[in-house]
Design a protein around this motif. Sequence first.
Motif, PDB file in Angstrom:
ATOM      1  N   ARG A 192       0.831  -1.197   0.000  1.00 29.69           N
ATOM      2  CA  ARG A 192       0.000   0.000   0.000  1.00 29.69           C
ATOM      3  C   ARG A 192       0.867   1.249   0.000  1.00 29.69           C
ATOM      4  O   ARG A 192       2.085   1.191   0.176  1.00 29.69           O
ATOM      5  CB  ARG A 192      -0.905   0.022   1.243  1.00 29.69           C
ATOM      6  N   SER A 215       0.997   6.075   3.819  1.00 27.77           N
ATOM      7  CA  SER A 215      -0.296   5.607   3.331  1.00 27.77           C
ATOM      8  C   SER A 215      -1.367   6.498   3.932  1.00 27.77           C
ATOM      9  O   SER A 215      -1.070   7.405   4.718  1.00 27.77           O
ATOM     10  CB  SER A 215      -0.541   4.143   3.714  1.00 27.77           C
ATOM     11  N   ASP A 220      -3.770   6.841  -1.761  1.00 25.85           N
ATOM     12  CA  ASP A 220      -3.362   6.098  -0.576  1.00 25.85           C
ATOM     13  C   ASP A 220      -2.071   6.718  -0.068  1.00 25.85           C
ATOM     14  O   ASP A 220      -0.981   6.142  -0.182  1.00 25.85           O
ATOM     15  CB  ASP A 220      -3.178   4.616  -0.917  1.00 25.85           C
TER      16      ASP A 220
END
Length: 739
Positions: free
Chosen positions: A431, A451, A532
């Motif tokens: 991520r 993130s 993200d």
Amino acid sequence: MRARVASFAALAAAAFLASSPLEGQKRKLTIEDLTAEPPIAGRPVSGVAWIGRGERFSYVVKKGSGDDAPSELWVEETATGKKRMVVATRGLALPEDPVREKSTPPASAKRQPATASLEGYAWSPDGRRVLVTGADDLWTWDVGAGRLERLTRSAGKEELPSFSPDGRRVAFVRGNDLWTIELDGGRETRLTRDGSEVVYNGKLDWVYEEELAGRDPRGYDWAPDGGSIAYLRLDDSPVATASIVDYLAVPPKVTLQRYPKAGSKNPLASFHVVAIDGTVRSAEQPGDDSYVVPDFSWAPDSSAVCYRVLNRAQNRQEIRLVTPARGSRTLFVETDRHWVNVSDPPRLLRDGRYVWKSERTGFAHLFVGKTSGGEPQPITRGDWIVDKIAGVDEAGGFVYFTATEENVRRRPLYRVALDGTGFAKITSSPRGQHSAQLSPDGKFLLDTHSSVSDPPVLSLLDSRGRVLRAVDRPRSRLDEFDLGTVEETSVRADDGERLEASLVKPPGFDPSKKYPVIVFVYGGPHSQVVRDAWGATTLLDHLLASRGFLVWSLDNRGAFGRGHAWETPIFHDMGKRELADQLAGVRHVKTLPFVDGARIGIWGWSYGGYLTLFSLTRAPDVWKCGIAGAPVTHWKFYDTIYTERYMATPQENPQGYEDSAPLSRAKDLAAPLLLIHGGADDNVHLQNTVAFVDELVRAGKPYELQVQPRQKHGFRGKEAVDFRNRAIVRFFEEKLKAP
């Protein structure tokens, strides 16, 4: 009396317990937490820079907020991790200079010890000196001797300094002229002589800095051998002025800003190369209606330099190669029937090739070409974009970069060989987003990763992307707070396209309840809200969620990250496609069983403020209320470079300007509106909000207005930001909480 005192004490104790979390309990965010000192998410280091070939690197540790906060410069050895503080601002105290007048404070001002600043510091090529600024002069910190040495002493302000690659000189701008000074002996050489209030040499004016240079004001670049400097000259004399008024001064102070509004005259730009003795080596003015992109690239042997010319319509970019004394030639040309997005200049390599990022395939990809001629050839391909280039390791034969190859929300690190082979993702984190700098020797990367739920961490990686160690992990207090939950989702537009979105749910979310919704928008070019990455969902979003709101965001057509075709539906017709996509998101939100579809508000800042007003006036029955921060209300009020890229000029596209303007439909406003603007905004002028208020008055439409004196486009300072945030929360609680 004693019994009464005891009862008050008991009440006070009960109130304290009610407001203070028990051990293990999390507490709700407050307005003040958003601007807490230190920040509750931690303060990352800044000014990260490689030293030499990459044997060491440095960074600045700030001890508070604001430009004058105490700071420390640290150096870390790449191989061992051994670190030491080189100097702190307290060690950069400036000597008293009673003769000097340019920085003398008023007699009534409390005198504070003046210090040089570590903001924008620079290392000498040999790593022995640090270049800093203080009291409008230039200074160097001798690392070995631990001594601050004065470099300049003049009544003028020295700006934008940089070491020559051979380390013998420093270039700077004084009085909008380009100068150099020798480190040994201090001899100054004035390289240009026509700098004035309207002529800029090596320094950018407002519109070039804002729209073509990523807000970097420097407009010059040293040749690798230190013998010449390429620079941009801007003549702003044709540009009309805008007035910015400081009403707190007595009498009010008026600042005149050269600001070319859409359809008006632009600065006259020309490209120059000057030798360090002041001899002009090259001078080219491409045309009165052309832009010179203020980012140049030299050949490693200093024999040639690239610059770019963009026509006023911004649908043709010509990349020129200048060989001083022999003239220039066109290396290649980029065209597009809508507009050409400006990116980094070609990276010229020692073997006569260059690396170039282009959208000629519809998606931003890497290309390699030859300076001897011919079209550049792609070395990356696909329906995804190369975002940021982290560096080129010419010796190893690789380019390092971030890309959306896996997911448009995320940015892993990749590398590819210069011949197009060996394409690989080199970071393993599933991520988040990465942002990296390759060391000059190509062996290491300094990488910042975050993130949507994890603040940035700076790490040292090897050239294959393996984490060697964490360099900086800011001390976060986020786990003390009851934050919302961020969910990734998507919806279908009215034409079937997938639209990326996010939803922030309150702490302790109850699916059986009906929640009001706040739609946060930006929606404009070059920006991607649904990411993200830390900060994509803000602490203000979490605060609103903790007050019982759902916070919804969606990236519409026109936004960054999904290729040029995704951006171009806004061409000559801003607002319409963006709103259609946002309304598709609202329709989806209304289908959720826990949403009260009658209580939906909208807000945004800058382009988001524009899109908020466009939405409130074009779809007035959808919204219960809205907040527009620093909005453009008619594109005739905004600058040439940004506006004409998408809308052409008002003379060429008069109907498009009217159709896209919230100002032309102010009479259709139906929902309660709060307008917020900075009184000193030099980007989106206060004129925008004043004109909209005038139309509301003419139409008899009520509104709320908050103008903060002396604040610019982005509000700064705890009091100003707290006041703004308090107004936002108060407005939504008043307008959306009641069913």
